[in-house]
Write a protein that holds these residues in place. Structure first.
Motif, PDB file in Angstrom:
ATOM      1  N   PHE A  23      -5.748   5.744  10.283  1.00 27.14           N
ATOM      2  CA  PHE A  23      -4.396   6.079   9.842  1.00 27.14           C
ATOM      3  C   PHE A  23      -4.356   6.363   8.343  1.00 27.14           C
ATOM      4  O   PHE A  23      -3.787   7.359   7.899  1.00 27.14           O
ATOM      5  N   LEU A  24      -4.988   5.490   7.561  1.00 24.91           N
ATOM      6  CA  LEU A  24      -4.997   5.690   6.108  1.00 24.91           C
ATOM      7  C   LEU A  24      -5.733   6.964   5.714  1.00 24.91           C
ATOM      8  O   LEU A  24      -5.312   7.679   4.802  1.00 24.91           O
ATOM      9  N   ILE A  54       4.201   2.434   7.380  1.00 25.65           N
ATOM     10  CA  ILE A  54       3.035   2.462   8.255  1.00 25.65           C
ATOM     11  C   ILE A  54       3.437   1.865   9.599  1.00 25.65           C
ATOM     12  O   ILE A  54       3.693   0.670   9.701  1.00 25.65           O
ATOM     13  N   ILE A  64       5.552   4.254   1.446  1.00 26.53           N
ATOM     14  CA  ILE A  64       4.983   4.767   2.684  1.00 26.53           C
ATOM     15  C   ILE A  64       5.202   3.755   3.806  1.00 26.53           C
ATOM     16  O   ILE A  64       4.843   2.590   3.685  1.00 26.53           O
ATOM     17  N   CYS A  92      -6.283   1.215  11.566  1.00 23.54           N
ATOM     18  CA  CYS A  92      -5.704   1.306  10.226  1.00 23.54           C
ATOM     19  C   CYS A  92      -6.541   2.235   9.339  1.00 23.54           C
ATOM     20  O   CYS A  92      -6.007   3.010   8.564  1.00 23.54           O
ATOM     21  N   LEU A 111       2.999   0.238  13.112  1.00 21.64           N
ATOM     22  CA  LEU A 111       1.963  -0.640  13.641  1.00 21.64           C
ATOM     23  C   LEU A 111       2.162  -0.798  15.149  1.00 21.64           C
ATOM     24  O   LEU A 111       2.958  -1.617  15.609  1.00 21.64           O
ATOM     25  N   LEU A 130      -3.530   9.913   6.165  1.00 20.10           N
ATOM     26  CA  LEU A 130      -2.433  10.026   5.197  1.00 20.10           C
ATOM     27  C   LEU A 130      -2.781  10.917   4.007  1.00 20.10           C
ATOM     28  O   LEU A 130      -1.893  11.410   3.332  1.00 20.10           O
TER      29      LEU A 130
END
Length: 61
Positions: free
Chosen positions: A6-7, A34, A32, A3, A36, A10
């Protein structure tokens, strides 16, 4: 860990408001999506990213 990567990818700065003290605009962030992936896939992705980071650091030296 997945995570976090991923963030970071972004680039949330593009969702910041343009005031004197930039803040994330909640109205933009809630839109947004996301994805998973299953836990095992997240682990595989993180392992690949961390391997590439090590490789890139060796290239810089």
């Amino acid at each position: 860990m997945w995570c976090g990567y991923f963030l970071k990818a972004l680039n949330l700065n593009k969702y910041a408001t343009t005031t004197a003290q930039p803040r994330l605009a909640v109205g933009n962030i809630v839109k947004i999506l996301i994805p998973l992936p299953p836990l095992q896939e997240q682990i595989r992705i993180v392992a690949k990213i961390e391997g590439l980071i090590v490789y890139c650091r060796k290239l810089v030296k």
